[in-house]
Scaffold this motif. Structure first.
Motif, PDB file in Angstrom:
ATOM      1  N   GLY A  10     -52.351  43.827   2.770  1.00 43.15           N
ATOM      2  CA  GLY A  10     -53.414  44.282   3.653  1.00 43.15           C
ATOM      3  C   GLY A  10     -53.632  43.392   4.854  1.00 43.15           C
ATOM      4  O   GLY A  10     -54.599  43.555   5.587  1.00 43.15           O
ATOM      5  N   GLY A  11     -52.727  42.466   5.057  1.00 44.95           N
ATOM      6  CA  GLY A  11     -52.874  41.556   6.184  1.00 44.95           C
ATOM      7  C   GLY A  11     -52.482  42.190   7.504  1.00 44.95           C
ATOM      8  O   GLY A  11     -51.736  43.159   7.553  1.00 44.95           O
ATOM      9  N   ASP A  12     -53.018  41.644   8.570  1.00 44.13           N
ATOM     10  CA  ASP A  12     -52.678  42.095   9.909  1.00 44.13           C
ATOM     11  C   ASP A  12     -51.245  41.667  10.224  1.00 44.13           C
ATOM     12  O   ASP A  12     -50.913  40.480  10.069  1.00 44.13           O
ATOM     13  CB  ASP A  12     -53.655  41.475  10.909  1.00 44.13           C
ATOM     14  CG  ASP A  12     -53.275  41.754  12.343  1.00 44.13           C
ATOM     15  OD1 ASP A  12     -53.021  42.935  12.676  1.00 44.13           O
ATOM     16  OD2 ASP A  12     -53.222  40.792  13.134  1.00 44.13           O
ATOM     17  N   ALA A  23     -44.004  40.601  21.721  1.00 41.41           N
ATOM     18  CA  ALA A  23     -43.407  41.597  20.821  1.00 41.41           C
ATOM     19  C   ALA A  23     -44.372  42.726  20.476  1.00 41.41           C
ATOM     20  O   ALA A  23     -44.082  43.537  19.592  1.00 41.41           O
ATOM     21  CB  ALA A  23     -42.942  40.911  19.538  1.00 41.41           C
ATOM     22  N   GLU A  24     -45.486  42.812  21.156  1.00 42.17           N
ATOM     23  CA  GLU A  24     -46.523  43.800  20.846  1.00 42.17           C
ATOM     24  C   GLU A  24     -45.978  45.224  20.667  1.00 42.17           C
ATOM     25  O   GLU A  24     -46.390  45.920  19.740  1.00 42.17           O
ATOM     26  CB  GLU A  24     -47.612  43.784  21.923  1.00 42.17           C
ATOM     27  CG  GLU A  24     -48.788  44.676  21.626  1.00 42.17           C
ATOM     28  CD  GLU A  24     -49.524  44.311  20.338  1.00 42.17           C
ATOM     29  OE1 GLU A  24     -49.969  45.248  19.639  1.00 42.17           O
ATOM     30  OE2 GLU A  24     -49.661  43.127  20.035  1.00 42.17           O
ATOM     31  N   PRO A  25     -45.051  45.692  21.506  1.00 42.97           N
ATOM     32  CA  PRO A  25     -44.537  47.060  21.309  1.00 42.97           C
ATOM     33  C   PRO A  25     -43.931  47.285  19.922  1.00 42.97           C
ATOM     34  O   PRO A  25     -43.993  48.402  19.393  1.00 42.97           O
ATOM     35  CB  PRO A  25     -43.480  47.217  22.400  1.00 42.97           C
ATOM     36  CG  PRO A  25     -43.893  46.242  23.464  1.00 42.97           C
ATOM     37  CD  PRO A  25     -44.504  45.079  22.719  1.00 42.97           C
ATOM     38  N   LEU A  26     -43.383  46.243  19.322  1.00 39.01           N
ATOM     39  CA  LEU A  26     -42.796  46.393  17.985  1.00 39.01           C
ATOM     40  C   LEU A  26     -43.852  46.664  16.921  1.00 39.01           C
ATOM     41  O   LEU A  26     -43.588  47.342  15.925  1.00 39.01           O
ATOM     42  CB  LEU A  26     -42.006  45.136  17.617  1.00 39.01           C
ATOM     43  CG  LEU A  26     -40.838  44.779  18.525  1.00 39.01           C
ATOM     44  CD1 LEU A  26     -40.257  43.440  18.126  1.00 39.01           C
ATOM     45  CD2 LEU A  26     -39.789  45.866  18.508  1.00 39.01           C
ATOM     46  N   PHE A  27     -45.046  46.128  17.129  1.00 36.08           N
ATOM     47  CA  PHE A  27     -46.088  46.293  16.129  1.00 36.08           C
ATOM     48  C   PHE A  27     -46.637  47.713  16.082  1.00 36.08           C
ATOM     49  O   PHE A  27     -47.150  48.143  15.061  1.00 36.08           O
ATOM     50  CB  PHE A  27     -47.222  45.274  16.357  1.00 36.08           C
ATOM     51  CG  PHE A  27     -46.800  43.876  16.060  1.00 36.08           C
ATOM     52  CD1 PHE A  27     -46.720  43.426  14.761  1.00 36.08           C
ATOM     53  CD2 PHE A  27     -46.449  43.013  17.082  1.00 36.08           C
ATOM     54  CE1 PHE A  27     -46.303  42.138  14.476  1.00 36.08           C
ATOM     55  CE2 PHE A  27     -46.044  41.722  16.815  1.00 36.08           C
ATOM     56  CZ  PHE A  27     -45.962  41.290  15.511  1.00 36.08           C
ATOM     57  N   ASP A  48     -44.982  50.300  15.862  1.00 37.31           N
ATOM     58  CA  ASP A  48     -44.202  51.005  14.847  1.00 37.31           C
ATOM     59  C   ASP A  48     -44.720  50.757  13.440  1.00 37.31           C
ATOM     60  O   ASP A  48     -44.417  51.507  12.519  1.00 37.31           O
ATOM     61  CB  ASP A  48     -42.738  50.568  14.906  1.00 37.31           C
ATOM     62  CG  ASP A  48     -42.041  51.024  16.169  1.00 37.31           C
ATOM     63  OD1 ASP A  48     -42.520  51.976  16.802  1.00 37.31           O
ATOM     64  OD2 ASP A  48     -41.014  50.418  16.527  1.00 37.31           O
ATOM     65  N   LEU A  49     -45.502  49.695  13.251  1.00 45.71           N
ATOM     66  CA  LEU A  49     -46.024  49.363  11.932  1.00 45.71           C
ATOM     67  C   LEU A  49     -47.377  50.004  11.659  1.00 45.71           C
ATOM     68  O   LEU A  49     -47.845  50.005  10.524  1.00 45.71           O
ATOM     69  CB  LEU A  49     -46.177  47.833  11.801  1.00 45.71           C
ATOM     70  CG  LEU A  49     -44.905  47.024  11.948  1.00 45.71           C
ATOM     71  CD1 LEU A  49     -45.240  45.540  11.925  1.00 45.71           C
ATOM     72  CD2 LEU A  49     -43.902  47.373  10.875  1.00 45.71           C
ATOM     73  N   GLU A  50     -48.026  50.517  12.701  1.00 47.38           N
ATOM     74  CA  GLU A  50     -49.346  51.119  12.550  1.00 47.38           C
ATOM     75  C   GLU A  50     -49.228  52.494  11.905  1.00 47.38           C
ATOM     76  O   GLU A  50     -48.304  53.250  12.202  1.00 47.38           O
ATOM     77  CB  GLU A  50     -50.033  51.244  13.911  1.00 47.38           C
ATOM     78  CG  GLU A  50     -50.184  49.938  14.660  1.00 47.38           C
ATOM     79  CD  GLU A  50     -51.158  48.995  14.011  1.00 47.38           C
ATOM     80  OE1 GLU A  50     -52.088  49.455  13.334  1.00 47.38           O
ATOM     81  OE2 GLU A  50     -50.985  47.774  14.187  1.00 47.38           O
TER      82      GLU A  50
END
Length: 55
Positions: free
Chosen positions: A17-19, A45-49, A51-53
């Motif tokens: 559950g971590g960010d 690297a913000e654009p990569l994150f 994809d994790l949302e």
């Protein structure tokens, strides 16, 4: 394909559950990267994150 120990650590932190951004900074710092540099790298690297949302 075997994940690196860093990738496994990141995965575990996020699954708990971590960010993802905080998990990435934590891993960088654990590898000896200065916190300020780690945070800069994560911002880059913000654009990569996105994809994790969840959708």
């Amino acid at each position: 394909m075997e994940l690196s120990s860093e990738a496994k650590s990141f995965e575990e932190l996020v699954r708990e559950g971590g960010d993802p951004r905080a998990a990435a900074v934590t891993n960088c710092v654990g590898l000896g990267i200065a916190p300020e540099e780690a945070e800069r790298r994560v911002r880059e690297a913000e654009p990569l994150f996105s994809d994790l949302e969840p959708p």
